[in-house]
Design an enzyme around this catalytic site. Structure first.
Site, PDB file in Angstrom:
ATOM      1  N   HIS A 209     -23.673  78.962   1.512  1.00 17.37           N
ATOM      2  CA  HIS A 209     -23.697  79.851   2.682  1.00 17.37           C
ATOM      3  C   HIS A 209     -24.530  79.336   3.864  1.00 17.37           C
ATOM      4  CE1 HIS A 209     -21.393  82.595   0.391  1.00 17.37           C
ATOM      5  NE2 HIS A 209     -22.331  83.318  -0.150  1.00 17.37           N
TER       6      HIS A 209
ATOM      7  N   GLU B  78     -14.405  88.042   0.791  1.00 21.62           N
ATOM      8  CA  GLU B  78     -14.783  87.132   1.878  1.00 21.62           C
ATOM      9  C   GLU B  78     -13.610  86.231   2.212  1.00 21.62           C
ATOM     10  OE1 GLU B  78     -18.763  85.400   0.515  1.00 21.62           O
ATOM     11  OE2 GLU B  78     -18.121  86.704  -1.093  1.00 21.62           O
TER      12      GLU B  78
ATOM     13  N   HIS C  47     -19.962  88.824   4.941  1.00 19.89           N
ATOM     14  CA  HIS C  47     -20.388  89.016   3.553  1.00 19.89           C
ATOM     15  C   HIS C  47     -20.746  90.464   3.224  1.00 19.89           C
ATOM     16  CE1 HIS C  47     -21.824  87.869  -0.346  1.00 19.89           C
ATOM     17  NE2 HIS C  47     -21.879  86.581  -0.069  1.00 19.89           N
TER      18      HIS C  47
HETATM   19  C1  BGC Z   1     -20.812  83.826  -3.859  1.00 19.01           C
HETATM   20  C2  BGC Z   1     -21.680  84.209  -5.024  1.00 19.01           C
HETATM   21  C3  BGC Z   1     -23.061  84.479  -4.514  1.00 19.01           C
HETATM   22  C4  BGC Z   1     -22.963  85.595  -3.504  1.00 19.01           C
HETATM   23  C5  BGC Z   1     -24.291  85.971  -2.910  1.00 19.01           C
HETATM   24  C6  BGC Z   1     -20.791  84.952  -2.888  1.00 19.01           C
HETATM   25  O1  BGC Z   1     -20.058  84.591  -1.779  1.00 19.01           O
HETATM   26  O2  BGC Z   1     -19.530  83.490  -4.258  1.00 19.01           O
HETATM   27  O3  BGC Z   1     -21.701  83.204  -5.998  1.00 19.01           O
HETATM   28  O4  BGC Z   1     -23.920  84.844  -5.538  1.00 19.01           O
HETATM   29  O5  BGC Z   1     -22.115  85.206  -2.471  1.00 19.01           O
HETATM   30  O6  BGC Z   1     -24.974  84.890  -2.513  1.00 19.01           O
END
Ligand code: BGC
Length: 397
Positions: A151, A362, A225
């Site tokens: 991310h 997402e 998110h």
């Molecule tokens: C990911 C997860 C992660 C979450 C929070 C999601 O987009 O796929 O693996 O734990 O985000 O970080």
């Protein structure tokens, strides 16, 4: 006498003309007034209000922008991370409740990270080993998820302050958020100018439009998110929600949640959501992929790609009757069932967020695309504009 009669006739004519003109102006005014009041009614119903949400340790004030439509649907966004802190939508009885996980105070958003409600960038999801190359030149990113990059790194787009421009039109409200990520910020090449526009209209649709340009070849994969719980009750899990994902295949992952490169047919697997299915139905079945994700934490390969806006997924909570449809032009959708929530984070209004009290949908390009040449490209070149759009449409049944 004759002249008196003529005068009288003349006076009556003048009076009639005056009365007629007055009537006309009155009725014109009435139409104008009703048009005006319609506009006022509309813009009065559609409104943006602002308040201070808190202060960063630097002393910088963070503002909360609250967008409300004529049905009372409300979305609150802060300029820190472009986070959606609240999303209030009606249930089947008209009760308006918050359907996204988040925190009551800014301080809780500053402690990393479940990325509640945030804009994710420059790269949504994982990049293996935190490395990728463009034209033979290798770039090194933060390894902030085991050995992988996740991310956007240690200070991704979810942790920066965005410049905000509120927009109020007759039929919609929008917030235009801008942020320029500097060349080599978090290890990514190129100055990346990013604009994310949230739009709320009177059809209970929240649209998220992303745009970016660069002055050097780079990679971009932006997403939103939000963790949804359509019940409006954060003490409940989302396991009873029904989900449809418009995808014939998903991307299996290795033990560090990096796609193996295989496109696996969902048929006959717990990953088959082509017809609406209760999330909890197969989440605990014995399956290596579910074990790796601790539940669903995978990217689905959406059908009807490169074909404009398509229905990617639908979520339905039978108890509240709330429905959320997700439309996008992206090729993938990461369906994550809040498996890492563990009851330690404070919930809005009291309590804590237990495992699986929220799910994410997402929309994005596939994880690790910079290293997987058979995946659709995430490269952005100078002169090009990255442009993508996702809509979340709420209704009830
Ligand atoms: C990911 C997860 C992660 C979450 C929070 C999601 O987009 O796929 O693996 O734990 O985000 O970080």
């Amino acid at each position: 006498m004759n002249s008196f009669k003529q005068n009288l006739k003349y006076i009556s004519l003048v009076c009639l003309a005056v009365v007629f003109t007055q009537c006309k102006t009155k009725s014109e005014k009435a139409t104008a007034n009703s048009e005006q009041s319609e506009i006022q009614e509309n813009t009065e119903a559609l409104h943006i209000s602002t308040s201070e949400f808190g202060k960063l340790p630097s002393g910088e004030k963070i503002t909360k922008y609250q967008l409300t439509n004529k049905h009372g649907m409300e979305v609150a966004i802060i300029n820190y991370g472009g986070v959606i802190t609240n999303l209030k939508v009606p249930d089947k009885n008209g009760a308006i409740e918050d359907v996204v996980l988040g925190f009551d105070s800014l301080e809780d958003y500053l402690i990393p990270p479940p990325y509640f409600g945030a804009i994710i960038g420059r790269y949504g999801n994982r990049i293996t080993g935190g490395k990728f190359a463009i034209d033979g030149e290798e770039y090194t990113l933060a390894q902030n998820d085991g050995k992988n990059h996740l991310h956007g790194g240690n200070k991704g787009f979810d942790k920066v302050v965005w410049e905000v421009k509120p927009i109020q039109e007759k039929d919609y409200l929008a917030l235009q958020l801008s942020y320029t990520s500097k060349d080599m910020e978090e290890g990514y090449p190129g100055n990346l100018k990013t604009i994310v526009t949230y739009t709320l209209d009177n059809t209970n649709t929240l649209k998220v439009a992303y745009e970016a340009t660069t002055d050097k070849k780079t990679v971009v994969n932006l997403t939103q998110h939000s963790y949804f719980n359509l019940s409006g009750d954060f003490s409940k899990t989302i396991l009873d929600h029904q989900i449809m994902i418009n995808a014939d295949a998903f991307l299996p992952v290795d033990s560090s949640l990096i796609p193996t490169g295989e496109f696996k047919d969902v048929a006959g697997t717990p990953f088959d959501f082509r017809s609406s299915k209760v999330i909890g139905k197969e989440i605990n079945t014995e399956n290596e992929q579910l074990e790796r994700g601790l539940g669903y934490d995978h990217c689905w390969v959406l059908n009807n790609q490169n074909n404009g806006q398509q229905l990617a997924a639908t979520a339905y909570d039978p108890e509240s009757g709330r429905i959320m449809e997700v439309f996008t032009d992206e090729p993938g959708i990461q369906f994550y069932t809040g498996n890492f929530l563990d009851g330690t984070l404070p919930a809005k209004g009291g309590g804590t967020y237990a495992k699986r009290t929220g799910f994410c949908l997402e929309t994005q390009h596939y994880p690790d695309s910079p290293n997987q040449k058979e995946f659709p490209s995430v490269e952005l070149k100078p002169g090009e504009t990255y442009k993508t759009e996702t809509s979340f449409k709420f209704s009830t049944k």
